[in-house]
Design an enzyme around this catalytic site. Structure first.
Site, PDB file in Angstrom:
ATOM      1  CB  CYS A   1      -0.971   0.005   1.168  1.00  0.00           C
ATOM      2  SG  CYS A   1      -0.167  -0.095   2.773  1.00  0.00           S
TER       3      CYS A   1
ATOM      4  CG  HIS B   1       3.399   3.114   6.242  1.00  0.00           C
ATOM      5  ND1 HIS B   1       3.358   1.936   5.552  1.00  0.00           N
ATOM      6  CD2 HIS B   1       4.522   3.063   6.994  1.00  0.00           C
ATOM      7  CE1 HIS B   1       4.406   1.201   5.864  1.00  0.00           C
ATOM      8  NE2 HIS B   1       5.124   1.862   6.739  1.00  0.00           N
TER       9      HIS B   1
END
Length: 186
Positions: free
Chosen positions: A20, A73
């Site tokens: 991701c 992230h």
């Protein structure tokens, strides 16, 4: 959906990666996933290189209101990496790759990874993440001045480890562990 597309931008080419973070890095920078983050880790500190301009900075420079909700992230080593320093007017979310969906704690660690703008979001943890982030998005939409363009980047953690879901989303007729994963995707 067609009416929504007529009033917005239709994306015709997408670049995704097997993880991701590089996919989100690609969306935020306009660069191929292999040139950002995971496959290009030479940048000191990890995350998206601070020399790269991100989409929210560009949108903000032309008058958009910009907001981040959910998983980041894309860098957390330095304060310059956090969403509020990368072009977002507001941010509520977590910086690392995964966290407990209910407590917002990092694995077995006692540290809470939940940030609001550039500071820890004290007192906001303890709610199932998707509920917390959805409410934040609803609030942002209601508070928004409709005369100004609005960009909301929402990155839910639903299908990320650890696999936790409220029981209301579990279908008992589906065998476990698939039951939990399907509940996460509902």
């Amino acid at each position: 959906m067609d009416e929504l597309a007529k009033g917005g931008a239709v994306l015709k080419r997408h670049y995704v990666y097997k993880f991701c973070s590089p996919t989100r890095s690609s969306l935020m920078t306009g660069r191929l996933p292999m040139h950002v983050n995971q496959e290009n880790p030479d940048y000191n500190g990890g995350g998206v290189d601070l020399r790269m301009t991100m989409m929210p900075s560009k949108l903000k420079s032309v008058g958009n209101s910009t907001h981040h909700v959910g998983k980041w992230h894309l860098g957390e080593t330095f304060m310059e990496n956090v969403p509020a320093e990368r072009g977002f007017d507001t941010s509520l979310g977590y910086l690392a790759g995964s966290e407990d969906h209910y407590t917002q704690r990092l694995g077995d660690n006692t540290a809470v990874d939940l940030w609001e703008n550039t500071a820890p979001a004290y007192g906001r943890n303890g709610t199932y993440g998707s509920y917390l982030y959805t409410q934040q998005m609803v609030d942002l939409i209601h508070q928004h001045d409709v005369a100004k363009p609005f960009f909301l980047y929402a990155a839910f953690q639903n299908t990320h480890f650890p696999y936790e879901v409220p029981s209301v989303y579990l279908n008992e007729s589906i065998p476990s562990p698939r039951r939990v994963y399907q509940g996460l995707a509902r």
